[in-house]
Structure formats: structure tokens, C-alpha cells
Design a protein around this motif. Structure first.
Motif, PDB file in Angstrom:
ATOM      1  N   HIS A  72      61.207  72.626   2.776  1.00 52.17           N
ATOM      2  CA  HIS A  72      62.260  73.432   3.417  1.00 52.17           C
ATOM      3  C   HIS A  72      62.639  72.805   4.759  1.00 52.17           C
ATOM      4  O   HIS A  72      61.862  72.854   5.714  1.00 52.17           O
ATOM      5  CB  HIS A  72      61.736  74.870   3.618  1.00 52.17           C
ATOM      6  N   HIS A  74      66.436  71.539   7.286  1.00 50.32           N
ATOM      7  CA  HIS A  74      67.900  71.637   7.440  1.00 50.32           C
ATOM      8  C   HIS A  74      68.442  70.357   8.056  1.00 50.32           C
ATOM      9  O   HIS A  74      68.227  70.096   9.253  1.00 50.32           O
ATOM     10  CB  HIS A  74      68.258  72.811   8.356  1.00 50.32           C
ATOM     11  N   HIS A 229      66.303  82.026   2.191  1.00 54.35           N
ATOM     12  CA  HIS A 229      65.306  82.507   3.151  1.00 54.35           C
ATOM     13  C   HIS A 229      64.982  83.961   2.818  1.00 54.35           C
ATOM     14  O   HIS A 229      65.874  84.723   2.471  1.00 54.35           O
ATOM     15  CB  HIS A 229      65.862  82.455   4.567  1.00 54.35           C
ATOM     16  N   HIS A 268      59.799  81.052   4.013  1.00 59.28           N
ATOM     17  CA  HIS A 268      59.121  81.974   4.931  1.00 59.28           C
ATOM     18  C   HIS A 268      58.271  83.059   4.252  1.00 59.28           C
ATOM     19  O   HIS A 268      57.065  82.985   4.253  1.00 59.28           O
ATOM     20  CB  HIS A 268      60.117  82.597   5.929  1.00 59.28           C
ATOM     21  N   ASP A 319      61.042  73.227   8.262  1.00 59.05           N
ATOM     22  CA  ASP A 319      62.122  74.110   8.699  1.00 59.05           C
ATOM     23  C   ASP A 319      62.784  73.642   9.990  1.00 59.05           C
ATOM     24  O   ASP A 319      63.124  74.457  10.843  1.00 59.05           O
ATOM     25  CB  ASP A 319      61.639  75.568   8.826  1.00 59.05           C
TER      26      ASP A 319
HETATM   27 FE    FE Z   1      65.200  77.481   7.209  1.00 55.83          FE
END
Ligand code: FE
Ligand code: GUN
Length: 444
Positions: A72, A74, A229, A268, A319
Motif C-alpha cells: 500500500h 501512493h 482504505h 489500515h 503508505d
Molecule cells: Fe493510503
């Protein structure tokens, strides 16, 4: 087809089962046409028929690990790591949406190749990644991923409520679906499956029910992944509750939309009830646990033992940019720290051992992505996704007597988890192809 055959000598360390650390001192790994074809004691392998024609890479004192898996992260957010001092929703508004809004055109073309180079430099060989909302940000991301040689699952960010783009609200939903489908058809399975598509509805706060349901349908039709998420932050949960009153809980919103599938990875999953944990387990969706992010944004302490006990596949995620680094060794360390913090309040909570955190970042991640047969360990037959760590670079003193020979597999792993990072990565391979090589390494 040209035969590509080479061997690596080093301290081979992996973890085929949760908690079971396997170490082979002075091992040899032989790679042929992208796959591991022999693993064993260096002297024995070199004498075996398998070694005929093998070109041995010169690396000195290296530890050999399976490539690290980041479930995960970005892409557009890497430029603003370590920025902001607030909780999730204000952080997204103030620090993230303004940056994602700009992630298009020349900016994306400059940053995307660097992002994937950085992943390789950190020893990450597989990553599941969100792009920005623009089709071009995702195309540019895939082109950079293709050129990087890494194993990448990527998707265009989908959001139709409170989005940051220029589109008329009436058009956002249909354009988002059309572009996502077009991207999926172009990239899913490219380069013999090294690149794959993930439909990526951001989260229930920014997605209508129709968007989530349509994304799930498209992913099912294309055999693509889904990522979103879930239950990261209390304010977020409250918002979802107000938006989706009839739902039993946050997880139920995704269940009803058809988002919980065996190809879904949920980021998460901190504040979940037993019902929600059981529903996720029943759906065979996986969780990306993101402990550096959860500490940075003050989101909470994930109940890892409960999710594992329910049988959910769990990997780790950097993340970025809520996590301040792409460094998966730091993410493993934070995973350990988060469970330790929970034990302070509840002594019945089991601590997470380093070998278990390492499992989550390798075999666990592979399982979460449905790739356990292909990657995650150093077994014969697996695709050769590897990272080599220069252990000398992690020692406090450069005393040659302290070199790898005096260290146990647990010592080596602990040095990596507590002190590992790009300064110590010697070389990284995906399918036997070098995707990063430290400048100071001898040429082969
Ligand atoms: Fe994220
Ligand atoms: N929830 C929705 N979007 C995001 C994001 O970009 N980062 C994190 N950490 N949580 C989110």
C-alpha cells in the motif's frame, strides 16, 4: 531464448511460515531465466552439475533476502513525505489533495521514474500503488513501472465526492469508470503479468455507492485487483456512519457495494469490531497494515493478533506519504513497535517478533496479493525477486572481525530491521533482472 544464468553467494535468510526464520550461512542461490533453480551451501552447489556455466556475482558480505513487498503506497504523494501535523482528514485536505491535484503532465513524468527507482533502492520488488485521479498520471506511472523492471500493481484513484479535479460533478462518476476501465484493459497483465491493475476507490468518504459498486463489477469482469482504505481513523468512521446510515458499520458499506473480494486489499483496518474482522475473513480480502503511517497520523494501533487469528492474509504497506518513508525495514520496525505499545495496556496481547514482521513484509505480502506461489521466499521454483544487503554498512564499527561470519540469522535480521535502508542495499533483482545496483558494488 537466450539462457540467463547467474549465481549469488551470501547469507540467505527468508521465512516460509509465520515466525519460522530460515537462515543459510555461506549459501548459493542460482538463478536461471528469472527463476531460482538451486539453493544450498555454496561449496556444494558450486560442485554440483547445476553450477556449470554459472556466472558468480561478486558482492562480498551480503545477506540475501526475498524482495520486500509494499502492499500500500501512493505514487503522487512521495514529494510531500513527513509533511503535516494533523489527523487523517485535515491532513488529506491540507497536505495531500493539493499535491495530487498537480500530479499530471510533466510533473508526473519527472517524478514517477524516480519513485520506482527509489523503491528498488530500498529493496522493494513488488508494490501495490495508487496514482492520482488523472488517467495520464496512471499511464505515466505504468510506463515508469514498466521501465523500472519492478512488479507493480497500480490504479487510478477513484473519487466522486469532494474530488480535487476540474470535471463537472455530473461527469465525474462516468469519466472515472471509463478511464479506469481503459487503463485496466491497457495495462492489466502487461509484461507477462509483471504489471497489473487495481481499481482504486479511495474510501467511502469520497466515493458514492454507485462508484464503489461499479468499480467492484469492473474489477470482477477484468480479473483485476481492488484497493481501498478502511477504518483508519475515528473521525473518518464517524463521517462514513453519517453518509451511510443504513449500514451496520464501515465494513458493511464495502460489503454491500461488492468491494470485499479475494482480490481486494484493504489499507489500515485499525478500528474494526469482531463482526467486521469476521466479515473480512469470510470474504478472503486481505489487509495492508501500515504502522509507520498509523503512528505518523496518530490513527491508532492495529489489532494484528485478532486479524491474524481470524485467518486474514496480512501484508505491510509504507503508505507514503502518511508513512514518512518507502523503507520497508522501517515499516517492519514500526509493526513491532505498534504491537509492543499495545502490550503496555493489555499484557495478553502477543508481542510481534522481528521474524514475524519480516514474514509480513515478504511471504505475508505475497499471500495478501495472491502471489505466494511465485514470490516471497527463496525456494527453488520461485521467481527470483531478491534484495541483497551489505551487512557491513549496518554495523556500528567497520571491524572486519565483526563481519557476517560472527552473526546469527537473528542478528542479521535485527540489524536490517533497526538500521536497514537504501545505504545498505547492494543490489535488487526482479525475475532475475537487476533493477538497482549500488554504485560502490564491484562490476560483474
Ligand atoms: Fe493510503
Ligand atoms: N484515506 C483516504 N485516502 C488516503 C490517503 O491518501 N492516505 C491515507 N493514509 N489514508 C487515506
Amino acid at each position: 531464448m537466450e539462457r540467463h544464468l547467474f549465481g549469488i553467494r551470501g547469507f540467505a535468510i527468508d521465512t516460509p511460515e509465520f515466525g519460522a526464520l530460515r537462515g543459510r550461512r555461506d549459501a548459493a542461490i542460482v538463478v536461471e531465466n528469472g527463476r531460482i533453480v538451486a539453493v544450498g551451501n555454496f561449496a556444494e552447489v558450486r560442485r554440483s552439475p547445476r553450477a556449470a556455466g554459472v556466472r558468480w556475482l561478486e558482492h562480498g558480505n551480503v545477506a540475501i533476502f526475498p524482495g520486500l513487498i509494499d502492499c500500500h503506497t501512493h505514487l503522487p504523494q512521495y514529494a510531500v513525505v513527513a509533511r503535516g501535523q494533523s489527523g487523517l482528514l485535515p491532513w488529506l485536505r491540507e497536505n495531500i489533495f493539493p499535491v495530487e491535484r498537480e500530479f499530471t503532465g510533466p510533473k508526473a513524468r519527472v517524478e514517477a521514474p524516480q519513485f520506482f527507482q527509489q523503491l528498488a533502492r530500498h529493496g522493494t520488488t513488488t508494490a501495490m500503488v495508487y496514482a492520482a485521479i488523472y488517467e495520464d498520471s496512471c499511464n505515466v506511472g505504468f510506463e515508469a513501472a514498466r521501465d523500472s523492471g519492478l512488479r507493480i500493481i497500480l490504479g487510478k484513484m477513484m473519487m466522486d465526492l469532494g474530488s480535487y479535479g476540474q470535471l463537472q460533478p455530473k461527469k465525474i462518476l462516468s469519466v472515472s469508470l471509463l478511464e479506469s476501465e481503459r487503463l485496466c484493459r491497457r495495462w492489466h497483465g502487461a509484461d507477462e503479468g509483471r504489471l497489473e491493475y487495481a481499481f482504486s476507490p479511495r474510501f467511502a468518504v469520497t466515493c458514492s455507492e454507485k462508484l464503489m459498486r461499479s468499480a467492484a463489477e469492473l474489477a470482477g469482469q477484468c480479473g483485476a485487483y481492488l484497493q481501498t482504505h478502511l477504518a483508519e481513523n475515528r473521525e473518518e468512521i464517524e463521517k462514513v456512519h453519517n453518509l451511510y446510515m443504513p449500514a451496520r458499520d464501515y465494513t458493511d458499506v464495502y460489503e454491500k457495494a461488492g468491494l470485499l473480494t479475494p482480490k481486494t486489499v484493504l489499507g489500515h483496518c485499525i478500528h474494526l469490531s469482531d463482526r467486521e474482522i469476521n466479515a473480512i475473513a469470510a470474504s478472503k480480502s486481505a489487509i495492508a497494515h501500515c504502522p509507520t503511517s498509523n503512528l505518523f497520523l496518530g490513527s491508532g494501533l492495529m489489532k494484528l493478533d485478532r486479524c491474524r487469528a481470524a485467518g486474514i492474509a496480512i501484508g505491510l504497506g509504507s503508505d507514503v506519504a502518511a508513512g514518512p518513508e518507502l523503507n520497508m525495514w522501517q515499516v517492519m520496525r514500526a509493526a513491532v513497535d505498534v504491537q509492543t505499545a499495545r502490550t503496555f495496556h493489555d499484557p495478553t496481547v502477543p508481542a510481534l517478533r522481528l521474524s514475524e514482521a519480516f514474514y509480513l513484509a515478504t511471504t505475508g505480502g505475497a499471500e495478501a496479493l495472491g502471489k505466494r506461489a511465485a514470490i516471497g521466499t527463496l525456494d527453488v521454483g520461485k521467481e527470483a525477486d531478491l534484495t541483497l544487503v551489505n551487512v557491513d554498512a549496518l554495523l556500528p564499527y567497520s571491524d572486519p572481525r565483526e563481519h557476517l561470519t560472527g552473526l546469527s540469522k537473528e542478528d542479521v535480521l535485527a540489524l536490517c530491521v533497526y538500521r536497514g535502508g537504501p545505504h545498505a542495499t547492494a543490489e535488487t533483482f526482479v525475475r532475475g533482472r537487476s533493477v538497482y545496483r549500488a554504485a560502490s558494488q564491484p562490476k560483474t
